[in-house]
Each structure stands twice: as structure tokens, then as C-alpha cells.
Scaffold this motif. Structure first.
Motif, mmCIF file in Angstrom:
data_model
loop_
_atom_site.group_PDB
_atom_site.id
_atom_site.type_symbol
_atom_site.label_atom_id
_atom_site.label_comp_id
_atom_site.label_asym_id
_atom_site.label_seq_id
_atom_site.Cartn_x
_atom_site.Cartn_y
_atom_site.Cartn_z
ATOM 1 N N ILE A 288 6.191 -6.692 3.370
ATOM 2 C CA ILE A 288 5.202 -5.920 2.610
ATOM 3 C C ILE A 288 5.205 -6.478 1.193
ATOM 4 O O ILE A 288 6.279 -6.636 0.588
ATOM 5 C CB ILE A 288 5.571 -4.428 2.582
ATOM 6 C CG1 ILE A 288 5.592 -3.854 3.994
ATOM 7 C CG2 ILE A 288 4.615 -3.647 1.688
ATOM 8 C CD1 ILE A 288 6.158 -2.452 4.083
ATOM 9 N N GLY A 289 4.026 -6.767 0.669
ATOM 10 C CA GLY A 289 3.939 -7.237 -0.704
ATOM 11 C C GLY A 289 4.501 -6.202 -1.659
ATOM 12 O O GLY A 289 4.204 -5.012 -1.535
ATOM 13 N N TYR A 290 5.328 -6.644 -2.599
ATOM 14 C CA TYR A 290 5.955 -5.730 -3.556
ATOM 15 C C TYR A 290 4.900 -4.977 -4.351
ATOM 16 O O TYR A 290 4.992 -3.767 -4.523
ATOM 17 C CB TYR A 290 6.875 -6.528 -4.481
ATOM 18 C CG TYR A 290 7.688 -5.670 -5.413
ATOM 19 C CD1 TYR A 290 8.879 -5.106 -4.988
ATOM 20 C CD2 TYR A 290 7.279 -5.432 -6.715
ATOM 21 C CE1 TYR A 290 9.644 -4.304 -5.827
ATOM 22 C CE2 TYR A 290 8.033 -4.636 -7.564
ATOM 23 C CZ TYR A 290 9.205 -4.082 -7.119
ATOM 24 O OH TYR A 290 9.952 -3.287 -7.959
ATOM 25 N N ASP A 291 3.881 -5.705 -4.819
ATOM 26 C CA ASP A 291 2.806 -5.059 -5.582
ATOM 27 C C ASP A 291 2.061 -4.040 -4.728
ATOM 28 O O ASP A 291 1.661 -2.986 -5.213
ATOM 29 C CB ASP A 291 1.819 -6.090 -6.123
ATOM 30 C CG ASP A 291 2.423 -6.942 -7.231
ATOM 31 O OD1 ASP A 291 3.443 -6.522 -7.825
ATOM 32 O OD2 ASP A 291 1.880 -8.030 -7.498
ATOM 33 N N GLU A 292 1.888 -4.363 -3.459
ATOM 34 C CA GLU A 292 1.190 -3.433 -2.560
ATOM 35 C C GLU A 292 2.002 -2.155 -2.344
ATOM 36 O O GLU A 292 1.452 -1.060 -2.307
ATOM 37 C CB GLU A 292 0.908 -4.103 -1.217
ATOM 38 C CG GLU A 292 0.094 -3.234 -0.317
ATOM 39 C CD GLU A 292 -0.731 -4.003 0.679
ATOM 40 O OE1 GLU A 292 -1.382 -3.319 1.480
ATOM 41 O OE2 GLU A 292 -0.738 -5.230 0.664
ATOM 42 N N LEU A 293 3.312 -2.297 -2.241
ATOM 43 C CA LEU A 293 4.178 -1.129 -2.102
ATOM 44 C C LEU A 293 4.091 -0.258 -3.359
ATOM 45 O O LEU A 293 3.962 0.962 -3.266
ATOM 46 C CB LEU A 293 5.623 -1.563 -1.850
ATOM 47 C CG LEU A 293 6.652 -0.456 -1.635
ATOM 48 C CD1 LEU A 293 6.302 0.412 -0.428
ATOM 49 C CD2 LEU A 293 8.041 -1.050 -1.489
ATOM 50 N N ILE B 183 -0.939 0.503 3.754
ATOM 51 C CA ILE B 183 -0.159 -0.661 3.347
ATOM 52 C C ILE B 183 -0.435 -1.744 4.375
ATOM 53 O O ILE B 183 -0.524 -1.453 5.566
ATOM 54 C CB ILE B 183 1.363 -0.371 3.359
ATOM 55 C CG1 ILE B 183 1.729 0.816 2.490
ATOM 56 C CG2 ILE B 183 2.158 -1.597 2.932
ATOM 57 C CD1 ILE B 183 3.178 1.245 2.632
ATOM 58 N N SER B 184 -0.549 -2.977 3.919
ATOM 59 C CA SER B 184 -0.671 -4.071 4.883
ATOM 60 C C SER B 184 0.610 -4.892 4.835
ATOM 61 O O SER B 184 1.344 -4.864 3.846
ATOM 62 C CB SER B 184 -1.892 -4.941 4.582
ATOM 63 O OG SER B 184 -1.761 -5.564 3.328
ATOM 64 N N ALA B 185 0.876 -5.578 5.909
ATOM 65 C CA ALA B 185 2.099 -6.372 6.011
ATOM 66 C C ALA B 185 1.768 -7.720 6.636
ATOM 67 O O ALA B 185 0.699 -7.900 7.234
ATOM 68 C CB ALA B 185 3.135 -5.633 6.852
ATOM 69 N N ARG B 186 2.686 -8.624 6.487
ATOM 70 C CA ARG B 186 2.582 -9.960 7.073
ATOM 71 C C ARG B 186 3.820 -10.190 7.938
ATOM 72 O O ARG B 186 4.883 -9.608 7.685
ATOM 73 C CB ARG B 186 2.540 -11.041 5.980
ATOM 74 C CG ARG B 186 1.433 -10.861 4.972
ATOM 75 C CD ARG B 186 0.143 -11.400 5.552
ATOM 76 N NE ARG B 186 -0.903 -11.415 4.538
ATOM 77 C CZ ARG B 186 -1.913 -10.580 4.511
ATOM 78 N NH1 ARG B 186 -2.002 -9.652 5.420
ATOM 79 N NH2 ARG B 186 -2.846 -10.678 3.598
ATOM 80 N N LYS B 187 3.670 -11.027 8.941
ATOM 81 C CA LYS B 187 4.801 -11.374 9.794
ATOM 82 C C LYS B 187 5.280 -12.771 9.423
ATOM 83 O O LYS B 187 4.501 -13.689 9.275
ATOM 84 C CB LYS B 187 4.409 -11.353 11.271
ATOM 85 C CG LYS B 187 4.091 -9.980 11.829
ATOM 86 C CD LYS B 187 5.279 -9.063 11.845
ATOM 87 C CE LYS B 187 6.224 -9.408 12.963
ATOM 88 N NZ LYS B 187 7.338 -8.447 13.068
ATOM 89 N N ALA B 188 6.585 -12.907 9.256
ATOM 90 C CA ALA B 188 7.233 -14.201 9.039
ATOM 91 C C ALA B 188 8.317 -14.303 10.099
ATOM 92 O O ALA B 188 9.409 -13.757 9.939
ATOM 93 C CB ALA B 188 7.825 -14.287 7.638
#
Length: 63
Positions: free
Chosen positions: A43-48, A32-37
Motif C-alpha cells: 500500500i502506498g504510504y501516501d495513500e494510507l 485504498i489501492s494496493a499493488r502486488k510485488a
């Protein structure tokens, strides 16, 4: 209710039923990839969803 674009780690745990540790392990492996805000990890919902469907299916040993 609209589907979110991204979810936080606690939301990913609640939605998926996977433990926080397992989510972080999947992130470390690159499953899974994630982004920092700011301080939030998203985590993107579609990616999850894609990650969950990639897990092996449970098959009962009974016929």
C-alpha cells in the motif's frame, strides 16, 4: 528515518492502528489501492495517510 514509499499489510496495521480486517475491507471497497510485488501486497504510504485523514473526526459529545 526516511518515509517509505510503500508498506506491507502488517506494516499498515502497525502504523495506522487499524485492524488487518479493516485494512482488507478498505481495499475491497476501493478506499485504498494496493499493488502486488510477488507475494507481498503493498500500500502506498501516501495513500494510507490520505485514507486515514479521510476518516471522520472523533467529536466528544461533551461541551
Amino acid at each position: 528515518m526516511q518515509t517509505p514509499i510503500a508498506v506491507t499489510i502488517p506494516e499498515a496495521v502497525r502504523l495506522s492502528g487499524i485492524s488487518r480486517t479493516a485494512i482488507y475491507e478498505a481495499l475491497a471497497r476501493g478506499d485504498i489501492s494496493a499493488r502486488k510485488a510477488g507475494r507481498r501486497t503493498l500500500i502506498g504510504y501516501d495513500e494510507l495517510q490520505t485514507f486515514l485523514t479521510s476518516l471522520p473526526q472523533y467529536r466528544s459529545g461533551r461541551g
